[in-house]
Motif scaffolding. Structure first.
Motif, PDB file in Angstrom:
ATOM      1  N   ALA A 189       0.790  -1.350  -0.018  1.00 24.21           N
ATOM      2  CA  ALA A 189      -0.011   0.087   0.083  1.00 24.21           C
ATOM      3  C   ALA A 189       0.821   1.379   0.124  1.00 24.21           C
ATOM      4  N   GLY A 190       1.934   1.167   0.751  1.00 26.60           N
ATOM      5  CA  GLY A 190       2.934   2.487   0.886  1.00 26.60           C
ATOM      6  C   GLY A 190       3.297   2.549  -0.397  1.00 26.60           C
ATOM      7  N   SER A 191       3.964   1.603  -1.207  1.00 26.14           N
ATOM      8  CA  SER A 191       4.646   1.615  -2.415  1.00 26.14           C
ATOM      9  C   SER A 191       3.557   2.074  -3.275  1.00 26.14           C
ATOM     10  N   GLU A 192       2.231   1.728  -3.465  1.00 26.40           N
ATOM     11  CA  GLU A 192       1.413   2.044  -4.524  1.00 26.40           C
ATOM     12  C   GLU A 192       0.982   3.303  -4.541  1.00 26.40           C
ATOM     13  N   SER A 193       1.082   3.924  -2.996  1.00 25.83           N
ATOM     14  CA  SER A 193       0.726   5.591  -2.907  1.00 25.83           C
ATOM     15  C   SER A 193       1.769   6.259  -3.329  1.00 25.83           C
ATOM     16  N   ARG A 194       2.994   5.831  -3.106  1.00 29.02           N
ATOM     17  CA  ARG A 194       4.186   6.638  -3.682  1.00 29.02           C
ATOM     18  C   ARG A 194       4.218   6.685  -5.123  1.00 29.02           C
ATOM     19  N   LYS A 195       3.713   5.681  -5.749  1.00 28.91           N
ATOM     20  CA  LYS A 195       3.784   5.542  -7.219  1.00 28.91           C
ATOM     21  C   LYS A 195       2.731   6.371  -7.666  1.00 28.91           C
ATOM     22  N   LEU A 196       1.649   6.370  -7.187  1.00 26.30           N
ATOM     23  CA  LEU A 196       0.204   7.013  -7.599  1.00 26.30           C
ATOM     24  C   LEU A 196       0.577   8.606  -7.486  1.00 26.30           C
ATOM     25  N   MET A 197       1.352   9.077  -6.452  1.00 27.00           N
ATOM     26  CA  MET A 197       1.643  10.391  -6.194  1.00 27.00           C
ATOM     27  C   MET A 197       2.815  10.777  -7.249  1.00 27.00           C
ATOM     28  N   SER A 198       3.615  10.084  -7.319  1.00 26.96           N
ATOM     29  CA  SER A 198       4.789  10.178  -8.430  1.00 26.96           C
ATOM     30  C   SER A 198       4.163  10.211  -9.901  1.00 26.96           C
ATOM     31  N   ALA A 199       3.413   9.432 -10.084  1.00 29.74           N
ATOM     32  CA  ALA A 199       2.663   9.388 -11.523  1.00 29.74           C
ATOM     33  C   ALA A 199       1.945  10.725 -11.643  1.00 29.74           C
ATOM     34  N   ILE A 200       1.239  11.048 -10.497  1.00 28.52           N
ATOM     35  CA  ILE A 200       0.373  12.427 -10.745  1.00 28.52           C
ATOM     36  C   ILE A 200       1.005  13.755 -10.630  1.00 28.52           C
ATOM     37  N   GLU A 201       2.011  13.702  -9.972  1.00 27.51           N
ATOM     38  CA  GLU A 201       2.928  14.855  -9.882  1.00 27.51           C
ATOM     39  C   GLU A 201       3.918  14.946 -11.323  1.00 27.51           C
ATOM     40  N   ASN A 202       4.069  13.929 -11.970  1.00 23.12           N
ATOM     41  CA  ASN A 202       4.978  13.977 -12.988  1.00 23.12           C
ATOM     42  C   ASN A 202       4.154  13.865 -14.333  1.00 23.12           C
ATOM     43  N   SER A 203       2.823  13.796 -14.256  1.00 18.55           N
ATOM     44  CA  SER A 203       2.119  13.637 -15.324  1.00 18.55           C
ATOM     45  C   SER A 203       2.068  14.690 -16.184  1.00 18.55           C
ATOM     46  N   VAL A 204       2.031  14.455 -17.575  1.00 22.79           N
ATOM     47  CA  VAL A 204       1.924  15.487 -18.417  1.00 22.79           C
ATOM     48  C   VAL A 204       0.297  16.252 -18.741  1.00 22.79           C
ATOM     49  N   SER A 205      -0.790  15.816 -17.970  1.00 20.77           N
ATOM     50  CA  SER A 205      -1.775  16.018 -17.721  1.00 20.77           C
ATOM     51  C   SER A 205      -2.047  16.922 -16.649  1.00 20.77           C
ATOM     52  N   LEU A 206      -3.078  17.904 -16.853  1.00 22.40           N
ATOM     53  CA  LEU A 206      -3.107  18.879 -15.420  1.00 22.40           C
ATOM     54  C   LEU A 206      -4.151  18.350 -14.662  1.00 22.40           C
ATOM     55  N   VAL A 207      -3.395  17.941 -13.553  1.00 26.12           N
ATOM     56  CA  VAL A 207      -4.402  17.143 -12.410  1.00 26.12           C
ATOM     57  C   VAL A 207      -4.695  18.299 -11.403  1.00 26.12           C
ATOM     58  N   ALA A 208      -5.902  18.485 -10.908  1.00 23.44           N
ATOM     59  CA  ALA A 208      -6.351  19.375  -9.760  1.00 23.44           C
ATOM     60  C   ALA A 208      -7.280  18.717  -9.245  1.00 23.44           C
ATOM     61  N   ILE A 209      -7.434  19.104  -7.874  1.00 24.69           N
ATOM     62  CA  ILE A 209      -8.499  18.636  -6.865  1.00 24.69           C
ATOM     63  C   ILE A 209      -9.051  19.655  -6.131  1.00 24.69           C
ATOM     64  N   LEU A 210     -10.392  19.934  -6.365  1.00 25.65           N
ATOM     65  CA  LEU A 210     -10.974  21.007  -5.840  1.00 25.65           C
ATOM     66  C   LEU A 210     -11.960  20.528  -4.570  1.00 25.65           C
ATOM     67  N   ASN A 211     -12.382  21.199  -3.730  1.00 26.12           N
ATOM     68  CA  ASN A 211     -13.061  20.963  -2.796  1.00 26.12           C
ATOM     69  C   ASN A 211     -14.511  21.168  -3.162  1.00 26.12           C
ATOM     70  N   ARG A 212     -15.613  20.861  -2.394  1.00 27.22           N
ATOM     71  CA  ARG A 212     -16.943  20.961  -2.561  1.00 27.22           C
ATOM     72  C   ARG A 212     -17.487  22.505  -2.932  1.00 27.22           C
ATOM     73  N   ASP A 213     -16.728  23.451  -2.430  1.00 23.73           N
ATOM     74  CA  ASP A 213     -16.860  24.763  -3.046  1.00 23.73           C
ATOM     75  C   ASP A 213     -16.134  25.206  -4.300  1.00 23.73           C
ATOM     76  N   TRP A 214     -15.385  24.254  -4.962  1.00 21.63           N
ATOM     77  CA  TRP A 214     -14.907  24.332  -6.209  1.00 21.63           C
ATOM     78  C   TRP A 214     -13.541  25.295  -5.957  1.00 21.63           C
ATOM     79  N   GLN A 215     -12.936  25.061  -4.705  1.00 23.51           N
ATOM     80  CA  GLN A 215     -11.743  25.807  -4.393  1.00 23.51           C
ATOM     81  C   GLN A 215     -10.491  24.679  -4.738  1.00 23.51           C
ATOM     82  N   LEU A 216      -9.446  25.359  -5.140  1.00 26.07           N
ATOM     83  CA  LEU A 216      -8.346  24.491  -5.349  1.00 26.07           C
ATOM     84  C   LEU A 216      -7.551  23.923  -4.035  1.00 26.07           C
TER      85      LEU A 216
END
Length: 1001
Positions: A433-460
């Motif tokens: 689980a720890g390894s997959e979490s690190r891989k996922l975060m690394s993939a998101i951080e280094n992705s060529v896509s624009l990844v953003a998480i907004l809260n329920r009020d649409w704030q970044l």
């Protein structure tokens, strides 16, 4: 019950021995059966292949000899036709016995002693001597003898011993060589093979190939060549790789043996008929039975049969020698298969024995190794297990004592392993689980896509590195709502955050901790730096405990390059790559939109269909690159002359279309059409030369003519062709009469097809007169249509439809064949030279099968090619001279005469005339009708005659109707005349009456 054998090694040894022995027996039986079938099939295939190959070899050899003898006949006929005198008088070569004999280096001549020596005989001797001096060194290896026997009892032979052996009273015309090819026995004039005969000169059995010789359709004699029958099987030893074990024999359709590969010929004293060769008595009976079965059809040719004989079974096959109507058979004894099988099986048994020994050694030591070593491994493993190495296990294979012992030990260890395994699994899951979490975060951080998480009020709440780099925002910026999504609040697509949320929540059932659905769209994004780019945004909502979106995961992909490529693809699909104009597909779409607007606004739409005049000639003259340059310039000029709202399209080739929207009246279309013609009539420079394109335009209006897209385009196309028919470089508005003309043309085409099938066509003939002698020397074939309802229809009413539909090709074939038959009939019945003129169209000249059809017609009708005059119009020659001239050259090489019809109505130049392989010019009737009163026509006619004489062309004048015209044309130097003054076109029987009157005059 106690086992007899207790030793494990003894059991092992007994088992291996039984297995090996049983395997060897089964393998030997199976291999022996398969080997028998394989050897039988192998020898049958070899026999079949040898039969086919040798049959093909003999057929080729006989065909080569027949072709060679045909060449001899052609040379002899040529020498006989060219022989006008003779330096030899055979009367001077009379021997003491009364016979005439003349010897040369390569041949000899024999003439019956009672023959009356004439000049024709001396010419035959001279001509045949010339031929034999040429062919004897070349063909001596193919024939045992070559001879020519004339109907006047002259014999030219090689070798010379044949002539020396002839008795003076020997009549060569009574021999089978002469009689078998004479007209009484060979009316079809085919090549003939003589029966087998014994040649007393060479002491061998022979057969002869003889061909009749006809000079100017008169039988002169025969040429022949002798072939030794034993050569038919000479090559068998070379093709048989089994030391002559495959034998062959040839027999005739009566079941009589001709030649056998193991036989030698009789002498002439021993036998006078078949069988000609000796074979052993035993094989005679078996082969005789087989030959009669093949001849009677009981056994099929090409199949292998098993034939019982005294010496054993024979495998035998037969094929036909088609040229001599004989049958050739090949066979081999079954003992060959038995011997080969015996040798093969000895090797198989040896291999099985060696394999058995090998298997015994391998299996014994292998099994022993696995059993002994297994016990040793169990003992070693048991000794190694203690409290520090409880994780080990022992082998437990099999149900014997070793297996039960290993299972008991492992059962004790299983309880310990079970306790430890649960603890290990928990540790592994945590690490994973720890390894997959690190891989996922690394993939998101280094992705060529624009990844953003907004809260329920649409704030970044979170964004990856790519998001910050592309948007230009910083961590201190307050990003929420439209800004966080890079979406302009007032966008052209009318996308709002409320709409996004509503669409997401309308998806799947809302469950805590799960996503509900997705919203996805493409829009033009705006960065913090004001830059714009296309983005594909995907938003997924993750639900909270209150079953409302807890946060939104936004993934954006830059698709700017994809959008640009999509636009390029659309441009290629809907726009012409050369001119940049709309293509046919896009034009039809724009036309449909314009029609809808015109219906709403109650206005008109004008559709122009443009076709460049003589574009093919310009393209062929200057090349395709210049043609593309011309099309580009035409597109530019059309675009410049029209309004921005008007549409210009290239439909394909040199065809363009123009769409005028919101047209108030036809007068506006009239003005625009004139502008287009004027602008395209201005010269265009191509490769340093000025060229005028010219254009023909068809115009149709909507809704006056139609509101349907395909109908409007068809109407404009019809109007454009009407403009071309009226002289090109003009425009024509569509009228309903054009559709009527098309329907009439289709009706004529349908009736033409029916007329060709039912034979409604007839040839009329108009005589051609020699202006010097006044005699009829030729005629022109003119087709007429006996229509079932309209009566006799002239060519002008149906030839254009036949040209356009392609029916001119089958109609032209019928006209050519019928005219040639009529010309040959006239020549035979009148015993005089007579020519026939036949008109050719451009479609006929371009027909790939025209030359082959002409050859067939000349061959079938026996019409000399020089008696056929093929007439081609001047316009046909000039429209495609580069392709037409080579075809005319081929016609000229065949011996046909060529004439330019309607000369003077086109635009021929002297340079073209010099290149054309023609014999005569036919002056058009338009220059004759006002003669001799019109001074201009007199000058033109005189000029044409003078030019033709300088080029050594004959001049034929059409349309002669008065005596004054006849006298002027005769004085002017014209060679031939044709017109109503001499005769109108008449049927064949009237033409024959005119010819008989002309002959008696």
């Amino acid at each position: 019950m106690k086992p007899v054998i207790r030793s494990l090694n003894a059991k092992l040894l007994l088992t291996v021995i039984c297995f090996v022995v049983l395997s060897g027996v089964i393998g030997a039986i199976r291999v022996g059966f398969g080997e028998t079938q394989r050897i039988q099939a192998l020898y049958d295939n070899r026999l079949q292949a040898l039969s086919t190959r040798y049959n093909s070899y003999i057929e080729n050899e006989l065909g080569n000899r027949q072709q060679a003898l045909q060449s001899v006949r052609q040379l002899l006929i040529r020498d006989l036709e060219q022989s006008e005198g003779s330096d030899i008088n055979i009367a001077q070569y009379r021997d003491a016995d009364g016979g005439y004999r003349l010897y040369s280096e390569h041949s000899a001549v024999f003439v019956h002693r009672d023959t009356q020596i004439e000049n024709a005989i001396n010419q035959q001797i001279t001509a045949s001597g010339k031929t034999w001096d040429y062919i004897t060194p070349v063909l001596s290896h193919m024939f045992s003898g070559l001879y020519f026997i004339s109907s006047q009892r002259v014999s030219r032979v090689w070798p010379v011993t044949i002539a020396r052996s002839h008795k003076p009273s020997h009549d060569v015309t009574t021999e089978v060589f002469f009689t078998s090819a004479a007209p009484s026995n060979n009316p079809a004039r085919e090549a003939r093979w003589t029966p087998i005969y014994y040649d007393s000169y060479s002491k061998v059995w022979m057969t002869s190939l003889v061909l009749p010789v006809y000079v100017k359709d008169e039988f002169v004699g025969v040429v022949g060549g002798d072939i030794n029958v034993t050569y038919l099987l000479d090559k068998l030893d070379d093709l048989d790789a089994d030391d002559n074990q495959i034998q062959a024999f040839i027999f005739n359709r009566e079941g009589e043996l001709v030649v056998h590969s193991q036989s030698s010929p009789h002498s002439e004293d021993d036998v006078s008929a078949y069988p000609l060769l000796e074979t052993s008595p035993q094989s005679d009976d078996a082969l005789s039975e087989y030959m009669h079965q093949v001849v009677s059809g009981e056994l099929e040719l090409g199949n292998i049969y098993r034939q019982e004989s005294v010496g054993g079974t024979l495998n035998i096959v037969a094929n036909r020698l088609t040229r001599m109507d004989w049958i050739i058979s090949f066979y081999y004894p079954q003992t060959m298969i038995s011997n080969t099988f015996r040798e093969s099986m000895m090797a198989v048994y040896a291999n099985i024995l060696m394999l058995a020994v090998f298997l015994f050694v391998v299996l014994f030591f292998t099994i022993r190794r696995f059993v002994v070593y297994r016990i040793r491994a169990l003992a070693d493993a048991t000794e190694q297990i203690d409290r520090d190495r409880w994780y080990l296990s022992v082998p437990e294979v099999g149900q014997d004592e070793i297996g039960r012992l290993g299972k008991s030990i492992n059962n004790m260890l299983d309880q310990i392993r079970h306790l430890v395994r649960g603890l290990d699994d928990k540790i592994v899951l945590l690490d994973k689980a720890g390894s997959e979490s690190r891989k996922l975060m690394s993939a998101i951080e280094n992705s060529v896509s624009l990844v953003a998480i907004l809260n329920r009020d649409w704030q970044l709440d979170y964004a990856n590195t790519q998001y910050w780099q592309v948007t230009g925002f910083s961590l201190d910026d307050h990003c929420e709502g439209y800004k966080a999504l890079l979406l302009p609040e007032h966008n052209s697509q009318q996308i709002s955050i409320e709409a996004i949320k509503a669409e997401i929540l309308s998806g799947k059932p809302r469950l805590e901790g799960e996503d509900t659905g997705q919203w996805q769209a493409e829009y033009l994004a705006v960065t913090g730096r004001g830059e714009r780019f296309w983005i594909m945004q995907t938003i997924t909502a993750i639900m909270g405990q209150d079953l409302q979106p807890e946060f939104y995961v936004c993934v954006g992909q830059d698709i700017t390059d994809l959008k640009e490529k999509q636009q390029e693809v659309e441009k290629l699909a809907y726009y012409d790559h050369l001119t940049g104009l709309a293509n046919r597909t896009e034009f039809k779409r724009l036309l449909g939109s314009a029609l809808q607007r015109s219906q709403r606004a109650n206005s008109k739409v004008a559709l122009f269909y443009l076709d460049l005049d003589h574009f093919k000639r310009i393209n062929d003259t200057f090349g395709h690159e210049a043609g593309d340059q011309l099309l580009t310039e035409v597109a530019r000029r059309l675009t410049c002359e029209l309004r921005d709202d008007d549409v210009v399209a290239r439909l394909g080739g040199d065809e363009f279309a123009v769409l005028l929207d919101q047209v108030e009246s036809p007068q506006y279309a009239y003005v625009v059409a004139n502008k287009i013609i004027n602008t395209l009539n201005r010269p265009i420079e191509l490769q340093g030369k000025e060229v005028v394109a010219g254009v023909s335009i068809g115009i149709t209006l909507a809704p006056d003519d139609s509101n349907h897209i395909d109908t409007l385009m068809k109407n404009a196309d019809l109007a454009m062709y009407q403009a071309k028919d009226k002289g090109r470089n003009a425009f024509q508005f569509y009228t309903s009469d054009m559709n009527l003309a098309v329907e009439q043309r289709l009706t004529v085409e349908r009736e033409l097809r029916a007329g060709l099938k039912s034979g409604q066509f007839e040839l009329y003939y108009q005589p051609v007169i020699d202006l010097t002698t006044g005699k009829m020397v030729a005629a022109e074939a003119l087709v007429r249509w006996n229509h079932p309802t309209r009566g006799l229809v002239l060519p002008g009413e149906f030839i254009p439809a036949a040209e356009e539909s392609g029916l001119i090709v089958p109609l032209g074939k019928w006209v050519l064949k019928t005219a040639c038959y009529q010309a040959r009939l006239i020549q035979k019945s009148m015993q005089r030279k007579f020519s026939m003129s036949v008109n050719l169209s451009a479609r006929q000249l371009n027909d790939p099968g025209f030359l082959a059809n002409l050859d067939r017609v000349l061959e079938v009708t026996s019409l000399p090619p020089e008696s056929l005059v093929l007439e081609v119009t001047e316009s046909t020659l000039m429209e495609d001279s580069e392709n037409v001239i080579p075809r005319l050259e081929k016609l000229r090489l065949k011996g046909c005469s060529l004439a330019i019809d309607d000369f003077g109505t086109g635009y021929s130049s002297l340079s073209y005339l010099k290149r054309l392989p023609i014999n005569s010019l036919k002056v058009d009737r338009s220059f004759v009708k006002d003669l001799p009163d019109d001074e201009e026509d007199r000058a033109i006619t005189s000029l044409i005659v003078a030019m033709a004489n300088s080029l050594r062309y004959k001049v034929v004048v059409e349309g002669v109707e008065t005596d004054q015209q006849h006298r002027f044309l005769t004085e002017c130097g014209c060679h031939f005349g044709q017109g109503f003054l001499y005769s109108r076109p008449v049927p064949a029987d009237h033409l024959m009456a005119l010819l008989f009157d002309d002959a008696s005059a």
